[in-house]
Design a protein around this motif. Structure first.
Motif, short mmCIF file in Angstrom:
data_model
loop_
_atom_site.label_atom_id
_atom_site.label_comp_id
_atom_site.label_asym_id
_atom_site.label_seq_id
_atom_site.Cartn_x
_atom_site.Cartn_y
_atom_site.Cartn_z
N GLU A 46 0.82 -1.21 0.00
CA GLU A 46 0.00 0.00 0.00
C GLU A 46 0.86 1.26 0.00
O GLU A 46 0.47 2.28 -0.56
N LYS A 49 1.83 1.84 -3.55
CA LYS A 49 0.70 2.40 -4.30
C LYS A 49 0.51 3.88 -3.98
O LYS A 49 0.25 4.69 -4.87
N ASP A 70 -2.76 9.73 2.43
CA ASP A 70 -2.74 8.28 2.30
C ASP A 70 -1.37 7.71 2.68
O ASP A 70 -1.28 6.71 3.38
N VAL A 74 -0.74 5.14 5.72
CA VAL A 74 -0.10 3.84 5.49
C VAL A 74 1.10 3.67 6.43
O VAL A 74 1.31 2.60 7.01
N LEU A 96 -4.48 0.64 6.81
CA LEU A 96 -3.84 0.08 5.62
C LEU A 96 -4.82 -0.29 4.51
O LEU A 96 -4.48 -0.19 3.34
N PRO A 98 -7.58 0.09 1.83
CA PRO A 98 -8.03 1.28 1.10
C PRO A 98 -9.44 1.77 1.45
O PRO A 98 -9.63 2.98 1.60
#
Length: 150
Positions: A46, A49, A70, A74, A96, A98
């Motif tokens: 994550e 990403k 984000d 994370v 974590l 989404p």
């Protein structure tokens, strides 16, 4: 803050005790280790990403507020996953995954907007830019300072 930390420790001990009484001590340690490995893998995935989303948004010229948040969530989630205990693992998973991270991000940004100042204070009056006028020959003593009136 010390009270919150104490309550957290009590909740962790109670959760580990409850799980250990249900499945045993060694399986509980196995579940804790598996959770740490799975959580670190998920945090790495994550986090990658989130970093790619940040770069894509930044390159497009848009404001990457959501992507920065984000990435931060994370990181916090990965830290919580690595702490031993079931309560921290559940909280870490909330940061974590989404769908739940989006909910946490929206709540966090709403709170930040409420606490942020509405704008910069506006000062009116005289602002002195510099106290001497400089030419190629050096400072001139006969010129008054430049003043910008607001």
């Amino acid at each position: 803050m010390a009270v919150v930390f104490l309550l957290y420790v009590i909740a962790e001990v109670a959760a580990v005790w409850a799980v250990a009484s249900l499945i045993g001590v060694l399986p509980t340690l196995g579940v804790l280790l598996a959770g740490a490995f799975l959580g670190s893998w998920l945090a790495r995935r994550e986090g990658g990403k989130a970093a790619r989303a940040f770069l894509t948004t930044a390159r497009s010229g848009k404001s990457p507020h959501a992507e920065i948040t984000d990435g931060m969530l994370v990181g916090v989630g990965g830290l919580l996953i690595l702490l031993p205990g079931f309560v921290s693992d559940v909280l870490g998973l909330l940061f974590l995954l989404p769908p739940t991270r989006a909910v946490v991000r929206r709540a966090w940004l709403r709170r930040a907007e409420r606490r942020a100042p509405l704008g910069y204070p506006r000062h009116r009056g005289v602002v002195i830019v510099d106290s001497e006028v400089v030419s190629e020959d050096g400072p001139r003593q006969d010129s008054p300072p430049r003043v910008i009136e607001g």
